[in-house]
Scaffold this motif. Sequence first.
Motif, mmCIF file in Angstrom:
data_model
loop_
_atom_site.group_PDB
_atom_site.id
_atom_site.type_symbol
_atom_site.label_atom_id
_atom_site.label_comp_id
_atom_site.label_asym_id
_atom_site.label_seq_id
_atom_site.Cartn_x
_atom_site.Cartn_y
_atom_site.Cartn_z
ATOM 1 N N GLU A 8 0.820 -1.212 0.000
ATOM 2 C CA GLU A 8 0.000 0.000 0.000
ATOM 3 C C GLU A 8 0.855 1.263 0.000
ATOM 4 O O GLU A 8 0.724 2.129 -0.827
ATOM 5 C CB GLU A 8 -0.924 0.011 1.224
ATOM 6 C CG GLU A 8 -2.023 -1.012 1.166
ATOM 7 C CD GLU A 8 -2.910 -0.944 2.394
ATOM 8 O OE1 GLU A 8 -2.560 -0.264 3.362
ATOM 9 O OE2 GLU A 8 -3.965 -1.570 2.366
ATOM 10 N N ASP A 9 1.702 1.383 0.957
ATOM 11 C CA ASP A 9 2.598 2.525 1.109
ATOM 12 C C ASP A 9 3.915 2.014 1.655
ATOM 13 O O ASP A 9 3.953 0.984 2.316
ATOM 14 C CB ASP A 9 2.027 3.539 2.123
ATOM 15 C CG ASP A 9 0.891 4.366 1.541
ATOM 16 O OD1 ASP A 9 0.927 4.662 0.335
ATOM 17 O OD2 ASP A 9 -0.024 4.715 2.307
ATOM 18 N N GLU A 76 2.252 4.667 10.006
ATOM 19 C CA GLU A 76 1.221 4.531 8.982
ATOM 20 C C GLU A 76 -0.066 3.894 9.495
ATOM 21 O O GLU A 76 -1.086 3.949 8.815
ATOM 22 C CB GLU A 76 1.762 3.746 7.796
ATOM 23 C CG GLU A 76 2.252 2.381 8.165
ATOM 24 C CD GLU A 76 3.078 1.750 7.073
ATOM 25 O OE1 GLU A 76 3.365 0.550 7.201
ATOM 26 O OE2 GLU A 76 3.429 2.433 6.115
ATOM 27 N N ASP A 77 -0.041 3.308 10.682
ATOM 28 C CA ASP A 77 -1.227 2.648 11.218
ATOM 29 C C ASP A 77 -1.922 3.419 12.332
ATOM 30 O O ASP A 77 -3.127 3.342 12.477
ATOM 31 C CB ASP A 77 -0.871 1.250 11.737
ATOM 32 C CG ASP A 77 -0.471 0.313 10.616
ATOM 33 O OD1 ASP A 77 -0.945 0.498 9.480
ATOM 34 O OD2 ASP A 77 0.332 -0.597 10.876
ATOM 35 N N ARG A 152 -4.383 10.388 4.829
ATOM 36 C CA ARG A 152 -3.786 9.463 3.871
ATOM 37 C C ARG A 152 -3.858 8.010 4.331
ATOM 38 O O ARG A 152 -4.039 7.101 3.526
ATOM 39 C CB ARG A 152 -2.331 9.866 3.624
ATOM 40 C CG ARG A 152 -1.708 9.099 2.469
ATOM 41 C CD ARG A 152 -0.295 9.514 2.175
ATOM 42 N NE ARG A 152 0.582 8.941 3.196
ATOM 43 C CZ ARG A 152 1.500 9.621 3.863
ATOM 44 N NH1 ARG A 152 1.671 10.900 3.649
ATOM 45 N NH2 ARG A 152 2.257 9.022 4.753
ATOM 46 N N CYS A 153 -3.750 7.774 5.630
ATOM 47 C CA CYS A 153 -3.623 6.397 6.126
ATOM 48 C C CYS A 153 -4.901 5.812 6.722
ATOM 49 O O CYS A 153 -4.915 4.639 7.104
ATOM 50 C CB CYS A 153 -2.513 6.349 7.183
ATOM 51 S SG CYS A 153 -0.891 6.749 6.520
ATOM 52 N N ARG A 155 -7.617 4.649 5.599
ATOM 53 C CA ARG A 155 -8.243 3.501 4.934
ATOM 54 C C ARG A 155 -7.369 2.252 4.934
ATOM 55 O O ARG A 155 -7.794 1.205 4.469
ATOM 56 C CB ARG A 155 -8.621 3.888 3.512
ATOM 57 C CG ARG A 155 -9.790 4.862 3.463
ATOM 58 C CD ARG A 155 -10.138 5.298 2.055
ATOM 59 N NE ARG A 155 -9.128 6.145 1.429
ATOM 60 C CZ ARG A 155 -8.925 7.421 1.727
ATOM 61 N NH1 ARG A 155 -9.652 7.995 2.662
ATOM 62 N NH2 ARG A 155 -7.996 8.128 1.108
ATOM 63 N N ARG A 156 -6.169 2.353 5.453
ATOM 64 C CA ARG A 156 -5.281 1.183 5.493
ATOM 65 C C ARG A 156 -5.866 0.096 6.387
ATOM 66 O O ARG A 156 -6.549 0.382 7.368
ATOM 67 C CB ARG A 156 -3.907 1.578 6.038
ATOM 68 C CG ARG A 156 -3.105 2.462 5.128
ATOM 69 C CD ARG A 156 -1.781 2.835 5.774
ATOM 70 N NE ARG A 156 -1.054 1.681 6.264
ATOM 71 C CZ ARG A 156 -0.279 0.901 5.529
ATOM 72 N NH1 ARG A 156 -0.141 1.148 4.240
ATOM 73 N NH2 ARG A 156 0.351 -0.121 6.054
ATOM 74 N N GLN A 157 -5.571 -1.139 6.057
ATOM 75 C CA GLN A 157 -6.061 -2.270 6.849
ATOM 76 C C GLN A 157 -5.525 -2.191 8.287
ATOM 77 O O GLN A 157 -6.251 -2.428 9.240
ATOM 78 C CB GLN A 157 -5.623 -3.587 6.191
ATOM 79 C CG GLN A 157 -6.073 -4.825 6.930
ATOM 80 C CD GLN A 157 -7.581 -4.978 6.949
ATOM 81 O OE1 GLN A 157 -8.266 -4.553 6.030
ATOM 82 N NE2 GLN A 157 -8.108 -5.574 8.000
ATOM 83 N N ALA A 159 -4.780 0.368 9.980
ATOM 84 C CA ALA A 159 -5.199 1.585 10.673
ATOM 85 C C ALA A 159 -6.602 1.479 11.258
ATOM 86 O O ALA A 159 -7.166 2.470 11.709
ATOM 87 C CB ALA A 159 -5.127 2.776 9.720
ATOM 88 N N GLN A 160 -7.162 0.301 11.264
ATOM 89 C CA GLN A 160 -8.501 0.085 11.811
ATOM 90 C C GLN A 160 -8.376 -0.308 13.281
ATOM 91 O O GLN A 160 -7.336 -0.770 13.720
ATOM 92 C CB GLN A 160 -9.228 -1.001 11.025
ATOM 93 C CG GLN A 160 -9.254 -0.783 9.523
ATOM 94 C CD GLN A 160 -9.841 0.559 9.126
ATOM 95 O OE1 GLN A 160 -10.917 0.937 9.584
ATOM 96 N NE2 GLN A 160 -9.128 1.295 8.294
#
Length: 189
Positions: A8-9, A76-77, A152-153, A155-157, A159-160
């Motif tokens: 992803e990033d 990022e999370d 930016r982050c 929607r990352r998996q 970051a939930q």
Amino acid sequence: MSSVQPPEDPAYDDRIYRSPMALVSGVLLLALIVWLCGDAVVRGHGNAPWYGVASALLAVPLVVAYTLRPAVFANEDRLRVRNPFRTVDLPWATVDAVRAGYSSEVLADGEKYQLWSIPVSLRARKRANRKGDGEKAGADRSVSELQELAERCARRQGAQGTVTVRWSYEIIAPAVAGAILLVVLLATR
């Protein structure tokens, strides 16, 4: 033929936001406490050594809590906010906004959390505005970086999740013990 999906990033270590002046102040205050309380313990007579121990036991955790401990860690999370007496983990998906008014704060899941390690200087903000070259004050620049990272982050998996708050008993317990010892010493004079 196998299909390989790109990441992803790019991953990076935590960005750390701290107040340099708080760190310098904390180190100087700890040196002063060690000097004064150490002198009372080593050279004191009667109850003076006990007052020195009790005072140090109370003062050292509080100085650490308010000067050395505050930090904001961002990756990022998630955003991890380490304030004097608690640590708050905020996955980016829960962060609604990061803003700086008279203080820096993050809004998440209907709650507001202060960012102690990113102090707002109204003087620096005025100076940056007077220059008019688009430059931001330090706190405003840090808050903008965090807000951009949140957007930016989110929607990352990774970051939930949910917001978690943990009290810092490693700071609270010795300070309370020092306060109790000091009260007992004062009461039995």
